[in-house]
Enzyme design. Structure first.
Site, mmCIF file in Angstrom:
data_model
loop_
_atom_site.group_PDB
_atom_site.id
_atom_site.type_symbol
_atom_site.label_atom_id
_atom_site.label_comp_id
_atom_site.label_asym_id
_atom_site.label_seq_id
_atom_site.Cartn_x
_atom_site.Cartn_y
_atom_site.Cartn_z
ATOM 1 N N GLY A 24 -15.645 -63.202 -10.366
ATOM 2 C CA GLY A 24 -17.271 -63.908 -11.682
ATOM 3 C C GLY A 24 -17.257 -65.498 -10.794
ATOM 4 O O GLY A 24 -18.317 -64.920 -10.313
ATOM 5 N N THR A 25 -16.032 -65.862 -10.680
ATOM 6 C CA THR A 25 -15.953 -67.120 -10.215
ATOM 7 C C THR A 25 -16.473 -67.257 -9.409
ATOM 8 O O THR A 25 -17.244 -67.950 -8.911
ATOM 9 C CB THR A 25 -14.763 -67.550 -10.717
ATOM 10 O OG1 THR A 25 -14.588 -67.885 -12.209
ATOM 11 C CG2 THR A 25 -14.396 -69.539 -10.781
ATOM 12 N N ASN A 43 -22.415 -66.636 -22.109
ATOM 13 C CA ASN A 43 -20.756 -65.728 -22.516
ATOM 14 C C ASN A 43 -20.488 -65.978 -24.054
ATOM 15 O O ASN A 43 -19.702 -64.980 -24.524
ATOM 16 C CB ASN A 43 -19.632 -65.409 -21.263
ATOM 17 C CG ASN A 43 -20.128 -67.432 -20.852
ATOM 18 O OD1 ASN A 43 -21.148 -67.489 -20.486
ATOM 19 N ND2 ASN A 43 -18.898 -67.960 -21.267
ATOM 20 N N GLN A 85 -21.558 -60.953 -18.181
ATOM 21 C CA GLN A 85 -21.865 -60.212 -19.726
ATOM 22 C C GLN A 85 -22.429 -59.196 -19.756
ATOM 23 O O GLN A 85 -22.865 -58.691 -20.431
ATOM 24 C CB GLN A 85 -22.170 -61.308 -20.318
ATOM 25 C CG GLN A 85 -20.565 -62.667 -21.113
ATOM 26 C CD GLN A 85 -19.847 -62.271 -20.925
ATOM 27 O OE1 GLN A 85 -19.684 -61.288 -21.479
ATOM 28 N NE2 GLN A 85 -18.247 -63.011 -20.623
ATOM 29 N N HIS A 112 -13.742 -57.111 -14.839
ATOM 30 C CA HIS A 112 -12.640 -56.680 -15.735
ATOM 31 C C HIS A 112 -14.228 -56.717 -17.568
ATOM 32 O O HIS A 112 -12.941 -56.769 -18.260
ATOM 33 C CB HIS A 112 -11.364 -57.653 -15.956
ATOM 34 C CG HIS A 112 -12.279 -58.954 -15.979
ATOM 35 N ND1 HIS A 112 -11.846 -60.358 -17.061
ATOM 36 C CD2 HIS A 112 -12.524 -60.276 -14.954
ATOM 37 C CE1 HIS A 112 -11.815 -60.944 -17.046
ATOM 38 N NE2 HIS A 112 -12.658 -61.577 -15.992
ATOM 39 N N THR A 158 -8.481 -60.234 2.881
ATOM 40 C CA THR A 158 -8.756 -58.904 3.231
ATOM 41 C C THR A 158 -9.253 -58.011 2.106
ATOM 42 O O THR A 158 -9.068 -58.607 1.223
ATOM 43 C CB THR A 158 -6.847 -59.010 4.003
ATOM 44 O OG1 THR A 158 -6.813 -59.167 4.685
ATOM 45 C CG2 THR A 158 -6.550 -56.976 3.502
ATOM 46 N N CYS A 178 -12.380 -68.453 -21.325
ATOM 47 C CA CYS A 178 -12.190 -68.982 -19.998
ATOM 48 C C CYS A 178 -11.561 -70.601 -19.587
ATOM 49 O O CYS A 178 -11.224 -71.010 -19.212
ATOM 50 C CB CYS A 178 -13.196 -68.631 -19.002
ATOM 51 S SG CYS A 178 -14.089 -67.324 -19.469
HETATM 52 N N1 PLP Z 1 -19.309 -65.667 -15.420
HETATM 53 C C1 PLP Z 1 -19.226 -65.274 -16.979
HETATM 54 C C2 PLP Z 1 -20.831 -65.152 -17.540
HETATM 55 C C3 PLP Z 1 -18.535 -65.187 -17.431
HETATM 56 O O1 PLP Z 1 -18.215 -64.778 -18.689
HETATM 57 C C4 PLP Z 1 -17.100 -65.341 -17.444
HETATM 58 C C5 PLP Z 1 -15.740 -65.192 -17.361
HETATM 59 O O2 PLP Z 1 -15.473 -64.709 -18.592
HETATM 60 C C6 PLP Z 1 -17.358 -65.961 -15.806
HETATM 61 C C7 PLP Z 1 -18.312 -66.179 -14.677
HETATM 62 C C8 PLP Z 1 -15.802 -65.604 -14.556
HETATM 63 O O3 PLP Z 1 -15.681 -64.090 -14.251
HETATM 64 P P1 PLP Z 1 -14.193 -64.347 -13.946
HETATM 65 O O4 PLP Z 1 -13.159 -64.205 -14.994
HETATM 66 O O5 PLP Z 1 -14.244 -62.979 -13.141
HETATM 67 O O6 PLP Z 1 -13.976 -65.322 -12.666
#
Ligand code: PLP
Length: 385
Positions: free
Chosen positions: A70-71, A153, A181, A203, A239, A326
């Site tokens: 997600g990041t 989140n 989320q 995940h 990759t 996070c």
């Molecule tokens: N965006 C939201 C709303 C999240 O809750 C999270 C992770 O907690 C992320 C982005 C980041 O995702 P990732 O853990 O796959 O980098």
């Protein structure tokens, strides 16, 4: 016995997802970009996963790009679309909200601090929902991108994407939403809501860690952030993580297959948990009760320190969160709690999030542990340091 109520932080890998991944961790090790048979087998698996994700969201497989999570998907959308627009001379202004995940808010702030973009951060209302009119009022003729998450989140509050997206489409402004989320827990209408870019993380829906998705409309120019071999439409080099991508596809398909039963089930568990926690003296719910994800219960607990309460629950075998996992380890109150004006000096703020494996016994165990821990801490002065 331990009870895991931190599914917003991460979810367990579903056994069926692991089964789908196994061959690509061992036997089928070809690089999906290779032309020989081993590569073609891996490529077929990647393309099948792309279709599973596309079907889950009602988009074209051509719009699905795999990332490392997600990041990365958020960073690619925010920076890539802003750069793409500026290169065309389309404008220089980016709008986001005060309650975004760090992956969005810090990317936007970086564009402002280091790339010469004008940035507007729209505040949240006290209920953890951003007001659509207030956000749209921040859009100017220089705005090239608006990024507003689908659901928060920490608080689980659902944002008015269904209002903002179509209004931005009318004005020709690109719209990104972080649906990390929300996916599998709330409706997502990518087309109808005028969403140009959307981020997912496997995940968070019983898939593997380290794989995510950026849905990117084909007519939205997006500069690459990672330069390299030109994979994923030339937008995301590297990759491909075949096993992870296969797991992401399988998990997305599983979510879609089960969500009609799973969402009401999570909602009932969430309500049961909420009622149980609210029975403790002084406890309140943070965030809107009507616009929220079904599995999230977020409470304020006066007279207790957050970390002390979290650790007391941990000792009792219950895993919750003081906010954004996070970010865990951070002693500072989260930017989301600050944005809604939560009293962070005098109260603990705890997030409980149910998931696929949660049942009523788990919820009752958590309520019992919470009730005892709060009483004990309050007797001992709250656990404030
Ligand atoms: N965006 C939201 C709303 C999240 O809750 C999270 C992770 O907690 C992320 C982005 C980041 O995702 P990732 O853990 O796959 O980098």
């Amino acid at each position: 016995m331990s009870v895991y109520l931190d599914h917003a932080a991460t979810t367990p890998l579903d056994p069926s997802v692991l089964d789908a991944m196994w061959p690509y961790l061992q036997r089928e090790y070809g690089n999906p970009s290779s032309l020989h048979a081993a590569g073609r087998h891996a490529r077929e698996a990647v393309e099948e996963a792309r279709e599973q994700v596309a079907d889950a969201l009602g988009v074209s497989p051509l719009e699905v790009l795999f990332t490392s999570g997600g990041t990365e998907a958020d960073n690619l959308a925010v920076k890539g679309i802003a750069w793409g627009a500026r290169d065309r001379g389309a404008g220089n202004h980016v709008v986001t909200t005060a309650i975004e995940h760090h992956a969005v808010i810090e990317a936007v702030e970086w564009l402002g601090a280091h790339q010469g973009f004008d940035v507007t951060v729209v505040p949240s209302e006290a209920d953890g929902v951003v007001d659509a009119e207030r956000l749209l009022a921040a859009v100017t003729d220089q705005t090239v991108l608006v990024s507003m998450m689908t659901a928060n989140n920490e608080l689980g509050t659902v944002q008015p994407v269904e209002v903002v997206g179509p209004a931005l489409a009318d004005r020709g402004v690109a719209f990104h939403t972080d649906a990390v989320q929300a996916f599998g827990r709330a409706p997502l209408r990518v087309r109808e809501w005028g969403i140009d870019a959307l981020a997912l993380s496997a995940h968070k829906f019983n898939g593997p860690k380290g794989v995510g998705v950026l849905v990117l409309a084909r007519d939205v120019p997006c500069e690459q952030v990672l330069h390299g071999g030109g994979q994923e439409r030339g937008v995301r080099s590297g990759t491909l993580n075949t096993a992870g991508i296969v797991g992401c596809g399988a998990a997305a398909a599983l979510s879609v297959k089960t969500q009609d039963d799973e969402i009401p089930r999570l909602d009932a568990l969430g309500q049961r948990l909420r009622q149980g926690l609210l029975a403790v003296d002084g406890v309140w719910v943070n965030g809107s009760l009507t616009r929220r994800l079904p599995h999230n219960v977020h409470v304020g607990v006066p007279g207790c320190d957050g970390e002390a309460l979290l650790l007391a629950l941990d000792v009792a075998g219950v895993a919750a969160s003081t906010g954004s996992a996070c970010q865990s380890g951070a002693a500072e109150p989260s930017h989301v709690l600050q944005a809604i004006g939560a009293p962070t000096d005098t109260a603990a703020h705890l997030r409980f999030t149910c998931g696929r494996g949660t049942d009523e016994d788990d919820v009752d165990t958590a309520i019992h542990a919470f009730t005892e821990a709060v009483a004990r801490l309050r007797t001992a002065g709250g656990g404030f340091v």
